[in-house]
Design an enzyme around this catalytic site. Structure first.
Site, PDB file in Angstrom:
ATOM      1  N   GLY A   1       0.811  -1.339   0.049  1.00  0.00           N
ATOM      2  CA  GLY A   1      -0.260   0.117   0.065  1.00  0.00           C
ATOM      3  C   GLY A   1       0.786   1.241  -0.105  1.00  0.00           C
ATOM      4  O   GLY A   1       2.082   1.068  -0.231  1.00  0.00           O
ATOM      5  N   ASN A   2       0.232   2.356   0.383  1.00  0.00           N
ATOM      6  CA  ASN A   2       0.847   3.499   0.259  1.00  0.00           C
ATOM      7  C   ASN A   2       0.405   4.386   1.256  1.00  0.00           C
ATOM      8  O   ASN A   2      -0.814   4.110   2.103  1.00  0.00           O
ATOM      9  CB  ASN A   2       0.851   4.199  -0.959  1.00  0.00           C
ATOM     10  CG  ASN A   2      -0.597   4.665  -1.579  1.00  0.00           C
ATOM     11  OD1 ASN A   2      -0.992   5.257  -0.718  1.00  0.00           O
ATOM     12  ND2 ASN A   2      -1.003   3.950  -2.508  1.00  0.00           N
ATOM     13  N   ASN A   3       1.087   5.554   1.323  1.00  0.00           N
ATOM     14  CA  ASN A   3       0.684   6.608   2.497  1.00  0.00           C
ATOM     15  C   ASN A   3      -0.630   7.334   2.472  1.00  0.00           C
ATOM     16  O   ASN A   3      -0.612   8.100   3.379  1.00  0.00           O
ATOM     17  CB  ASN A   3       1.957   7.306   2.755  1.00  0.00           C
ATOM     18  CG  ASN A   3       2.574   7.085   3.977  1.00  0.00           C
ATOM     19  OD1 ASN A   3       2.023   6.588   5.025  1.00  0.00           O
ATOM     20  ND2 ASN A   3       3.798   7.528   3.999  1.00  0.00           N
ATOM     21  N   SER A   4      -1.478   7.420   1.322  1.00  0.00           N
ATOM     22  CA  SER A   4      -2.523   8.280   1.196  1.00  0.00           C
ATOM     23  C   SER A   4      -3.558   7.921   2.404  1.00  0.00           C
ATOM     24  O   SER A   4      -3.939   6.900   2.647  1.00  0.00           O
ATOM     25  CB  SER A   4      -3.164   8.005  -0.194  1.00  0.00           C
ATOM     26  OG  SER A   4      -4.242   8.547  -0.311  1.00  0.00           O
TER      27      SER A   4
END
Ligand code: C5P
Length: 220
Positions: free
Chosen positions: A29-32
């Site tokens: 995933g990512n930090n959004s």
């Protein structure tokens, strides 16, 4: 392209970071946080637009004008977008779509091995959802985001053309109070044949209000 007023228009907003499963319990995933997209969806709904919010994160506020569709992966997001794009007037692609997904999802939780220190996950490139959908653009006003750490304006300008979109909202994510997972952001609007417009540092809610106000006043 004839721009409809926002009240009554069909607006799609995508929000949040996609989660690409490695096994039943883990993902890439990512930090959004999804905050920018959710703010854009809420403000548009409050202004009377019919909003389809395709999101990986749940929205707290909800208006009767807001139809929330929950997704996890880039491919799920793309599928929902394909269902709704044709009948839409505006698309704002605020989601942080993972550029890669694990090539194979394990059916069971991957176990660690006492004798093995190094593990490999093979990655498959995800489609560029925005680029793919904007190829089929008719009258939709399509807006993408660009998060950059250097050369903000030239890189964003390039994206405007390579992704065939009408506007890029660019932000410099190298600063502490802009971009991912914070409540504030600083946006530069990049459009074809227009000088870039940079707004001051503001809350994501204020940016959303200013964006739709700009859309109403300046997009012809
Ligand atoms: O190419 P880059 O990731 O910088 O582009 C950002 C814009 O493209 C955002 O609007 C994002 O939602 C969209 N995007 C996409 N599919 C991808 C990667 C980015 O739709 N695989």
């Amino acid at each position: 392209f004839t721009k409809p007023v926002l009240a009554g228009a069909n607006v799609i907003v995508t929000a949040g970071g996609t989660k690409e499963a490695i096994d039943p319990v883990r993902f890439i995933g990512n930090n959004s946080s999804g905050k920018m997209g959710i703010a854009l969806a809420n403000v548009a709904a409050d202004m009377g637009a019919h909003v389809t919010l395709i999101t990986t994160v749940h929205d707290q506020l909800s208006s009767p004008n807001l139809n929330e569709i929950k997704v996890s992966t880039a491919l799920e997001m793309q599928k929902e977008l394909q269902k709704h794009f044709e009948s839409s007037n505006v698309l704002v692609m605020a989601a942080a779509v993972s550029d890669f997904r694990p090539a194979h999802k394990a059916d069971q939780k991957i176990k660690k091995d006492d004798d093995q220190d190094l593990y490999t996950i093979e990655l498959q490139k995800n489609p560029d959802i925005l680029k793919e959908i904007a190829k089929d653009k008719n009258n939709q006003f399509v807006v993408g985001f660009a998060a950059e750490t250097e050369n903000l304006i030239p890189y964003a300008k390039k994206k405007l053309y390579s992704k065939n979109v009408d506007m890029i909202l660019a932000n410099d994510v190298s600063k502490a109070n802009t971009g991912f997972n914070v409540d504030t952001n600083q946006i530069t609007l990049i459009q074809r044949d227009k000088e870039p417009v940079t707004w001051p540092l503001m809350s994501k809610n204020d940016i959303a209000a200013k964006f739709w106000e700009y859309y109403e006043k300046n997009i012809k």
